[in-house]
Enzyme design. Structure first.
Site, PDB file in Angstrom:
ATOM      1  N   SER A 113      44.312  42.843  48.079  1.00  0.00           N
ATOM      2  CA  SER A 113      43.879  42.803  46.684  1.00  0.00           C
ATOM      3  C   SER A 113      44.985  42.375  45.733  1.00  0.00           C
ATOM      4  O   SER A 113      45.585  41.327  45.910  1.00  0.00           O
ATOM      5  CB  SER A 113      43.318  44.179  46.313  1.00  0.00           C
ATOM      6  N   HIS A 114      45.315  43.246  44.790  1.00  0.00           N
ATOM      7  CA  HIS A 114      46.278  42.906  43.743  1.00  0.00           C
ATOM      8  C   HIS A 114      47.721  43.164  44.172  1.00  0.00           C
ATOM      9  O   HIS A 114      48.640  42.918  43.397  1.00  0.00           O
ATOM     10  CB  HIS A 114      45.965  43.755  42.516  1.00  0.00           C
ATOM     11  N   ASP A 278      42.290  38.990  40.091  1.00  0.00           N
ATOM     12  CA  ASP A 278      43.375  39.485  40.937  1.00  0.00           C
ATOM     13  C   ASP A 278      43.500  38.689  42.232  1.00  0.00           C
ATOM     14  O   ASP A 278      42.855  37.652  42.405  1.00  0.00           O
ATOM     15  CB  ASP A 278      43.176  40.974  41.234  1.00  0.00           C
ATOM     16  N   ASP A 280      42.335  38.869  45.299  1.00  0.00           N
ATOM     17  CA  ASP A 280      41.141  38.492  46.062  1.00  0.00           C
ATOM     18  C   ASP A 280      39.923  38.240  45.200  1.00  0.00           C
ATOM     19  O   ASP A 280      38.806  38.096  45.721  1.00  0.00           O
ATOM     20  CB  ASP A 280      40.843  39.551  47.129  1.00  0.00           C
ATOM     21  N   ASP A 282      38.219  40.042  42.893  1.00  0.00           N
ATOM     22  CA  ASP A 282      37.155  40.979  42.515  1.00  0.00           C
ATOM     23  C   ASP A 282      37.430  41.711  41.200  1.00  0.00           C
ATOM     24  O   ASP A 282      36.527  42.261  40.601  1.00  0.00           O
ATOM     25  CB  ASP A 282      36.823  41.960  43.659  1.00  0.00           C
ATOM     26  N   ARG A 283      38.672  41.690  40.737  1.00  0.00           N
ATOM     27  CA  ARG A 283      38.962  42.369  39.468  1.00  0.00           C
ATOM     28  C   ARG A 283      38.965  41.373  38.308  1.00  0.00           C
ATOM     29  O   ARG A 283      39.102  40.170  38.520  1.00  0.00           O
ATOM     30  CB  ARG A 283      40.336  43.025  39.511  1.00  0.00           C
ATOM     31  N   LYS A 377      32.732  44.241  43.566  1.00  0.00           N
ATOM     32  CA  LYS A 377      33.004  43.901  42.177  1.00  0.00           C
ATOM     33  C   LYS A 377      33.349  42.424  42.128  1.00  0.00           C
ATOM     34  O   LYS A 377      33.718  41.835  43.145  1.00  0.00           O
ATOM     35  CB  LYS A 377      34.096  44.779  41.592  1.00  0.00           C
TER      36      LYS A 377
HETATM   37  C1  G16 Z   1      40.184  49.162  45.181  1.00  0.00           C
HETATM   38  C2  G16 Z   1      38.774  49.677  45.197  1.00  0.00           C
HETATM   39  C3  G16 Z   1      38.391  50.123  43.819  1.00  0.00           C
HETATM   40  C4  G16 Z   1      39.369  51.135  43.288  1.00  0.00           C
HETATM   41  C5  G16 Z   1      40.765  50.572  43.341  1.00  0.00           C
HETATM   42  C6  G16 Z   1      41.850  51.549  42.958  1.00  0.00           C
HETATM   43  O1  G16 Z   1      40.248  48.010  44.415  1.00  0.00           O
HETATM   44  O2  G16 Z   1      37.878  48.675  45.617  1.00  0.00           O
HETATM   45  O3  G16 Z   1      37.116  50.657  43.904  1.00  0.00           O
HETATM   46  O4  G16 Z   1      39.064  51.476  41.979  1.00  0.00           O
HETATM   47  O5  G16 Z   1      41.045  50.121  44.643  1.00  0.00           O
HETATM   48  O6  G16 Z   1      41.939  52.529  43.912  1.00  0.00           O
HETATM   49  P1  G16 Z   1      43.130  53.572  43.920  1.00  0.00           P
HETATM   50  O7  G16 Z   1      43.083  54.235  42.570  1.00  0.00           O
HETATM   51  O8  G16 Z   1      42.782  54.490  45.053  1.00  0.00           O
HETATM   52  O9  G16 Z   1      44.412  52.810  44.102  1.00  0.00           O
HETATM   53  P2  G16 Z   1      40.935  46.700  44.980  1.00  0.00           P
HETATM   54  O10 G16 Z   1      40.721  45.675  43.917  1.00  0.00           O
HETATM   55  O11 G16 Z   1      42.371  47.108  45.181  1.00  0.00           O
HETATM   56  O12 G16 Z   1      40.242  46.421  46.275  1.00  0.00           O
END
Ligand code: G16
Length: 544
Positions: A113-114, A278, A280, A282-283, A377
């Site tokens: 992800s990010h 971000d 990937d 999705d954000r 997302k």
């Molecule tokens: C992932 C999840 C999200 C979550 C986020 C933060 O996002 O898909 O649902 O809100 O992590 O999670 P945490 O607070 O446990 O770090 P992504 O975009 O990183 O896949």
């Protein structure tokens, strides 16, 4: 066909977190590490022989090697077909689109992800099920159980497959189909939004926008959709070529990490609209000219304006938000007379609600917004939703948000992150909170009186599964809240997240800086949790 069965031993750290398995690249590069996890995914599935999977990633370092390993393992394990994104690239939402459109068995997404990318940075693997969404907890638990018992894996002894040219080839008995990474996704977006109207708006000469892909996966999607299909001038998309190290940046669309975009949108010749996504895809982060839209507010604004959008004109079935997300969307749901669900953090909890037709829009404070068009997302979807609203309402982003606050009140909101905290200190902080939890109810702190204090637990209304220990909530009698949780996506030590929220119905007091409006709650959070003392940090590392 030369299938090799290699013996291996379990690694004890393959428990998927909030969103799949995330570790640093050197961890994934250990002999058998990736292979073990992939074989554990396959071992946890039933009746997959001959089935189709979607495969792609965000293009980060190790993506190309991992794609080849997974293709050879899928062939050796008897899958019939893999639809792989060209160059190994598929955004997370585009993977969800492909799984749903082609009704495949599931999909594998390679992304952290990010989190930053590069030889010593992060990599990740997520498994998505046939509804296009992240594997629910019972599946990730089964994968983890397999990873703890594994003693061998299967892989084909074959040369690498060409994933750079569209078309089909054979890998053993399995078909590898290289698909265009963007077209299915763009087609779905065109079916939801009024592209003609947005095109007119973007080419009118009265509106300027800037999208920052942060050298991550959304570049090709944004070039195609904003510049080619919607007519925005070339150059609207910045940093649009995916790089293996994301250009050395941190592709997290927030005010801290998307600093170049923030500089432009808060600068002299600022465009009317700015957005970023971000690693990937999705954000999303939405900005107006010199104006930041908090993600919790963004969800509420989208919900309140959904009737303006062709794909949502029929109304919303319901809204869902993660527990730490502000209650702004609840107010819109109440006005619309629809249900609002509060789920634990993690997009996987929305899937059942969407599959059952209970909710249409979902959102999280962590810059995630989406709808039932897929089961992830979706960053560019959110940007298009905003553009469609702007094209119809012909007002600025700031006017639209201020107007929203006037109608519904403002939920001041902020998240304070303390990253890379010593894990045992972070655990102590949470344990201490647990201990004092039962004593807090009824206590007063300045003008705040504690109405409830609990460790959030969620019972899925569709399948009855229970998820406990999802974050400590302190709720006050005026609707304000403080939430404490440890992140499930970090890879270095622990990350403490403190979520702060207060409600202001009076338009005369809705223009404060959230850090000022939340000052007392911020101090109160430290008073009850001893954050600075236990984290050994004077300030949060990131404030959003
Ligand atoms: C992932 C999840 C999200 C979550 C986020 C933060 O996002 O898909 O649902 O809100 O992590 O999670 P945490 O607070 O446990 O770090 P992504 O975009 O990183 O896949």
């Amino acid at each position: 066909m030369n299938v090799c069965t290699l013996s291996t031993h379990p690694f004890n750290d393959q428990k998927p977190g909030t969103s799949g398995l995330r570790k640093s690249v050197p961890v994934f590069q250990q002999p058998h590490y990736l292979e073990n996890f992939i074989q554990s995914i396959f071992n946890s599935l039933q009746d997959y022989k001959g089935q189709t999977l979607v495969l792609g990633g965000d293009g980060r370092y190790y993506n190309r090697e991992a794609i080849q390993i997974i293709l050879k393992m899928a062939a050796a394990n008897g899958f019939g077909r893999i639809k792989v994104g060209q160059h190994g690239i598929l955004s997370t939402p585009a993977t969800s689109v492909a799984i749903r459109k082609y009704q495949t068995f599931g999909g594998i997404i390679l992304s952290a992800s990010h989190n930053p990318a590069g030889p010593t940075e992060d990599f990740g693997v997520k498994y998505n099920i046939d509804n296009g969404g992240p594997a629910p907890e019972k599946v990730t638990e089964a994968i983890y159980a397999q990873s703890q018992a594994i003693d061998s894996y299967k892989i084909l002894d074959a040369s690498d497959v060409d994933v750079d040219n569209l078309g089909e080839s054979k890998l053993g008995e399995m078909v590898v189909e290289v698909i265009d990474s963007v077209s299915d996704y763009a087609e779905l977006m065109e079916s939801l939004f009024d592209f003609d109207r947005i095109h007119q708006f973007l080419t009118s000469g009265h509106f300027g926008m800037c999208f920052d892909a942060l050298h991550a996966v959304t570049g090709p999607y944004a070039h195609r959709i904003f510049e080619q299909l919607l007519g925005a001038p070339t150059g609207t998309v910045r940093n649009g070529t995916p790089l293996e190290d994301f250009g050395g940046g941190h592709p997290d669309p927030n005010l801290v990490y998307a600093h170049d975009l923030v500089k432009i949108v808060f600068g002299e010749q600022a465009p009317d609209f700015g957005a970023a996504s971000d690693g990937d895809g999705d954000r999303n982060m939405i900005l107006g000219r010199r104006f930041f839209v908090n993600p919790s507010d963004s969800l509420a604004v989208l919900a309140a304006n959904a009737k303006l959008i062709p794909g949502y004109q029929g109304g919303l079935a319901g809204i869902a938000r993660s527990m730490p997300t502000s209650q702004a969307a609840d107010r819109v749901a109440a006005k619309l007379g629809i249900d609002c669900y509060e789920t634990p953090t993690g997009w996987k909890f929305f899937g059942n609600l969407m599959d059952a037709g209970r909710v249409t829009l979902c959102g999280e404070e962590s810059f995630g917004t989406g709808s039932n068009h897929i089961r992830e997302k979706d960053g560019l979807w959110a940007v298009l939703f905003w553009l469609n609203i702007l094209a119809v309402r012909q007002q600025s982003v700031e006017q639209i948000v201020r107007n929203h606050w006037q109608t519904y009140g403002r939920n001041y909101y902020s998240r304070h992150d303390y990253e890379a905290v010593n894990s045992s200190r972070a655990d102590t902080l949470m344990e201490n909170l647990h201990k004092i939890m039962p004593t807090l109810k009824g206590k007063s702190f300045g003008r705040y009186e504690v109405e409830y204090c609990d460790d959030f637990s969620y019972t899925d209304p569709i399948d009855g599964s229970v998820s406990q220990h999802q974050g400590i909530r302190i709720g006050f009698t005026d609707g304000s809240r403080i939430v404490f949780r440890l992140s499930g996506t970090g890879t270095h030590g622990a990350t403490l997240r403190v979520y702060l929220e207060s409600y202001e119905p009076d338009p005369a007091y809705q223009s404060l800086d959230p850090q000022v409006a939340l000052k007392e709650l911020i101090a109160l959070a430290d008073e009850v949790a001893h954050i600075h003392e236990l984290t050994c940090m004077a300030e949060p590392t990131v404030i959003t």
